[in-house]
Design a protein around this motif. Structure first.
Motif, PDB file in Angstrom:
ATOM      1  N   LYS A  83     -34.900  45.479  12.452  1.00  0.00           N
ATOM      2  CA  LYS A  83     -35.586  45.637  11.173  1.00  0.00           C
ATOM      3  C   LYS A  83     -35.261  44.477  10.232  1.00  0.00           C
ATOM      4  CE  LYS A  83     -36.032  50.683  11.096  1.00  0.00           C
ATOM      5  NZ  LYS A  83     -35.652  51.940  10.391  1.00  0.00           N
ATOM      6  N   ILE A  84     -33.997  44.089  10.210  1.00  0.00           N
ATOM      7  CA  ILE A  84     -33.584  42.975   9.350  1.00  0.00           C
ATOM      8  C   ILE A  84     -34.240  41.691   9.814  1.00  0.00           C
ATOM      9  CG2 ILE A  84     -31.622  41.607   8.547  1.00  0.00           C
ATOM     10  CD1 ILE A  84     -29.885  44.106   8.974  1.00  0.00           C
ATOM     11  N   LEU A  85     -34.207  41.466  11.113  1.00  0.00           N
ATOM     12  CA  LEU A  85     -34.767  40.245  11.679  1.00  0.00           C
ATOM     13  C   LEU A  85     -36.266  40.155  11.408  1.00  0.00           C
ATOM     14  CD1 LEU A  85     -34.098  37.731  13.331  1.00  0.00           C
ATOM     15  CD2 LEU A  85     -34.561  39.058  15.399  1.00  0.00           C
ATOM     16  N   ASP A  86     -36.959  41.282  11.537  1.00  0.00           N
ATOM     17  CA  ASP A  86     -38.396  41.293  11.291  1.00  0.00           C
ATOM     18  C   ASP A  86     -38.707  40.900   9.851  1.00  0.00           C
ATOM     19  OD1 ASP A  86     -41.165  42.023  12.151  1.00  0.00           O
ATOM     20  OD2 ASP A  86     -40.939  43.493  10.542  1.00  0.00           O
ATOM     21  N   LEU A 123     -28.625  37.790  11.641  1.00  0.00           N
ATOM     22  CA  LEU A 123     -28.455  36.403  11.196  1.00  0.00           C
ATOM     23  C   LEU A 123     -28.030  35.487  12.341  1.00  0.00           C
ATOM     24  CD1 LEU A 123     -26.725  36.763   7.704  1.00  0.00           C
ATOM     25  CD2 LEU A 123     -29.149  36.791   8.294  1.00  0.00           C
ATOM     26  N   SER A 124     -27.537  36.067  13.421  1.00  0.00           N
ATOM     27  CA  SER A 124     -27.125  35.275  14.578  1.00  0.00           C
ATOM     28  C   SER A 124     -28.276  35.009  15.541  1.00  0.00           C
ATOM     29  CB  SER A 124     -26.005  36.008  15.347  1.00  0.00           C
ATOM     30  OG  SER A 124     -24.883  36.229  14.527  1.00  0.00           O
ATOM     31  N   ASP A 125     -29.415  35.624  15.300  1.00  0.00           N
ATOM     32  CA  ASP A 125     -30.540  35.490  16.220  1.00  0.00           C
ATOM     33  C   ASP A 125     -31.048  34.045  16.270  1.00  0.00           C
ATOM     34  OD1 ASP A 125     -33.683  35.688  16.820  1.00  0.00           O
ATOM     35  OD2 ASP A 125     -32.677  37.447  17.664  1.00  0.00           O
ATOM     36  N   SER A 126     -31.454  33.612  17.456  1.00  0.00           N
ATOM     37  CA  SER A 126     -31.895  32.226  17.653  1.00  0.00           C
ATOM     38  C   SER A 126     -33.114  31.857  16.805  1.00  0.00           C
ATOM     39  CB  SER A 126     -32.215  31.976  19.132  1.00  0.00           C
ATOM     40  OG  SER A 126     -33.240  32.849  19.581  1.00  0.00           O
ATOM     41  N   SER A 127     -33.930  32.860  16.450  1.00  0.00           N
ATOM     42  CA  SER A 127     -35.123  32.572  15.658  1.00  0.00           C
ATOM     43  C   SER A 127     -34.785  32.130  14.238  1.00  0.00           C
ATOM     44  CB  SER A 127     -36.035  33.797  15.601  1.00  0.00           C
ATOM     45  OG  SER A 127     -35.403  34.862  14.906  1.00  0.00           O
ATOM     46  N   LEU A 128     -33.547  32.387  13.797  1.00  0.00           N
ATOM     47  CA  LEU A 128     -33.123  31.981  12.462  1.00  0.00           C
ATOM     48  C   LEU A 128     -32.201  30.766  12.499  1.00  0.00           C
ATOM     49  CD1 LEU A 128     -32.398  35.455  10.797  1.00  0.00           C
ATOM     50  CD2 LEU A 128     -34.463  34.049  10.650  1.00  0.00           C
ATOM     51  N   LYS A 129     -32.045  30.189  13.689  1.00  0.00           N
ATOM     52  CA  LYS A 129     -31.175  29.026  13.827  1.00  0.00           C
ATOM     53  C   LYS A 129     -31.656  27.890  12.935  1.00  0.00           C
ATOM     54  CE  LYS A 129     -29.148  25.925  17.287  1.00  0.00           C
ATOM     55  NZ  LYS A 129     -29.106  25.577  18.721  1.00  0.00           N
ATOM     56  N   GLY A 130     -30.744  27.262  12.218  1.00  0.00           N
ATOM     57  CA  GLY A 130     -31.092  26.157  11.337  1.00  0.00           C
ATOM     58  C   GLY A 130     -31.268  26.562   9.890  1.00  0.00           C
ATOM     59  N   SER A 131     -31.208  27.862   9.611  1.00  0.00           N
ATOM     60  CA  SER A 131     -31.366  28.325   8.234  1.00  0.00           C
ATOM     61  C   SER A 131     -30.027  28.393   7.513  1.00  0.00           C
ATOM     62  CB  SER A 131     -32.018  29.706   8.194  1.00  0.00           C
ATOM     63  OG  SER A 131     -33.354  29.662   8.637  1.00  0.00           O
ATOM     64  N   LYS A 136     -16.566  37.545  12.431  1.00  0.00           N
ATOM     65  CA  LYS A 136     -17.035  38.451  13.475  1.00  0.00           C
ATOM     66  C   LYS A 136     -18.235  37.918  14.251  1.00  0.00           C
ATOM     67  CE  LYS A 136     -14.052  41.637  12.205  1.00  0.00           C
ATOM     68  NZ  LYS A 136     -12.890  42.030  13.049  1.00  0.00           N
ATOM     69  N   TYR A 137     -19.006  37.035  13.636  1.00  0.00           N
ATOM     70  CA  TYR A 137     -20.234  36.579  14.293  1.00  0.00           C
ATOM     71  C   TYR A 137     -20.339  35.063  14.423  1.00  0.00           C
ATOM     72  CZ  TYR A 137     -21.619  41.383  14.143  1.00  0.00           C
ATOM     73  OH  TYR A 137     -21.648  42.733  14.348  1.00  0.00           O
ATOM     74  N   GLU A 190     -25.023  45.057  11.832  1.00  0.00           N
ATOM     75  CA  GLU A 190     -26.434  44.842  12.140  1.00  0.00           C
ATOM     76  C   GLU A 190     -26.951  43.589  11.430  1.00  0.00           C
ATOM     77  OE1 GLU A 190     -28.294  46.694  14.436  1.00  0.00           O
ATOM     78  OE2 GLU A 190     -26.232  47.321  14.802  1.00  0.00           O
ATOM     79  N   LEU A 191     -26.467  43.354  10.220  1.00  0.00           N
ATOM     80  CA  LEU A 191     -26.826  42.130   9.503  1.00  0.00           C
ATOM     81  C   LEU A 191     -26.325  40.912  10.262  1.00  0.00           C
ATOM     82  CD1 LEU A 191     -27.886  40.580   7.017  1.00  0.00           C
ATOM     83  CD2 LEU A 191     -25.630  40.944   5.971  1.00  0.00           C
ATOM     84  N   GLY A 192     -25.092  40.988  10.751  1.00  0.00           N
ATOM     85  CA  GLY A 192     -24.525  39.875  11.503  1.00  0.00           C
ATOM     86  C   GLY A 192     -25.321  39.564  12.750  1.00  0.00           C
ATOM     87  N   LYS A 193     -25.757  40.605  13.457  1.00  0.00           N
ATOM     88  CA  LYS A 193     -26.570  40.406  14.660  1.00  0.00           C
ATOM     89  C   LYS A 193     -27.885  39.729  14.311  1.00  0.00           C
ATOM     90  CE  LYS A 193     -24.752  44.601  16.877  1.00  0.00           C
ATOM     91  NZ  LYS A 193     -25.102  45.982  17.310  1.00  0.00           N
TER      92      LYS A 193
END
Length: 210
Positions: free
Chosen positions: A31-34, A123-131, A166-167, A118-121
């Motif tokens: 949900k956060i990632l979306d 923000l660690s997603d590859s789709s947000l890499k570089g932000s 943690k992340y 869940e927030l850490g997961k």
């Protein structure tokens, strides 16, 4: 009285999307990632609304400003810098997460740890890499102004520390700022619990430290 903060995660699309409120026990990384992913058909940058040309000079100025904030201590930010961060955040879409803290403390309550995870997961997603993300703390108006300012800063620092330890999110890509009680979410009810929150702003300009 136990204080708690909501984490508001703000993506970089320019549409004035209304915030999505999600209770702490209902939040998920998906949900956060979306909410954080750039929305198709929306222009990025500092223009006044969606579907408008990007102002290259303004965008360059934004990136330069973000770079000046890296590795800065939360308490070192000037009032002008805090205001500029808030202005950049105002036009971004967002998701609200309820995060509780221990009484008069910056320690995350046990029942809220999962929401921060869940927030850490997300923000660690590859789709947000570089932000680069800005973590901004806010409180309600209960208590003294100086106390609330300090509390908002300490709680923003707590979220940053958790995400880095943690992340493995680079500390230079997490900029912390505190606003205390000065920017309530509900201006008509400054003492309302909805004003206790942390904003996590996704600058999404590929400004992460190399």
């Amino acid at each position: 009285m136990t204080r708690f903060l909501s984490i508001t995660t703000i993506g970089a699309a320019l549409s004035m999307t209304a915030g999505i409120a999600v209770a702490g026990d209902a939040v998920s990384a998906d949900k956060i990632l979306d909410a954080l992913k750039p929305k198709p058909g929306v222009t990025r940058g500092l223009s006044t609304g969606p579907q408008q040309p990007v102002d290259a000079a303004a965008k360059a100025k934004e990136v330069s400003f973000v770079d000046t904030l890296r590795n800065r201590k939360t308490r070192s930010l000037s009032l002008g810098e805090r205001q500029e961060i808030a202005e950049l955040a105002a036009s971004k879409p967002k998701i609200d997460l309820e995060i509780q803290f221990d009484y008069n403390s910056a320690d995350i309550s046990k029942n809220s740890v999962s929401a921060v995870q869940e927030l850490g997961k997300a923000l660690s997603d590859s789709s947000l890499k570089g932000s680069t993300f800005v973590v901004a703390g806010h409180t309600d108006a209960i208590g003294g102004e100086a106390y609330n300012q300090d509390l908002s800063e300490r709680r923003a620092d707590t979220i940053k520390k958790y995400l880095t330890e943690k992340y493995g999110i680079a500390g230079s890509n997490l900029v912390t700022v505190g606003y205390g009680e000065t920017r309530p979410k509900d201006v008509n009810a400054p003492m309302d619990p909805t004003n206790r929150r942390v904003q996590v702003v996704n600058m999404d300009s590929k400004t992460a430290a190399k």
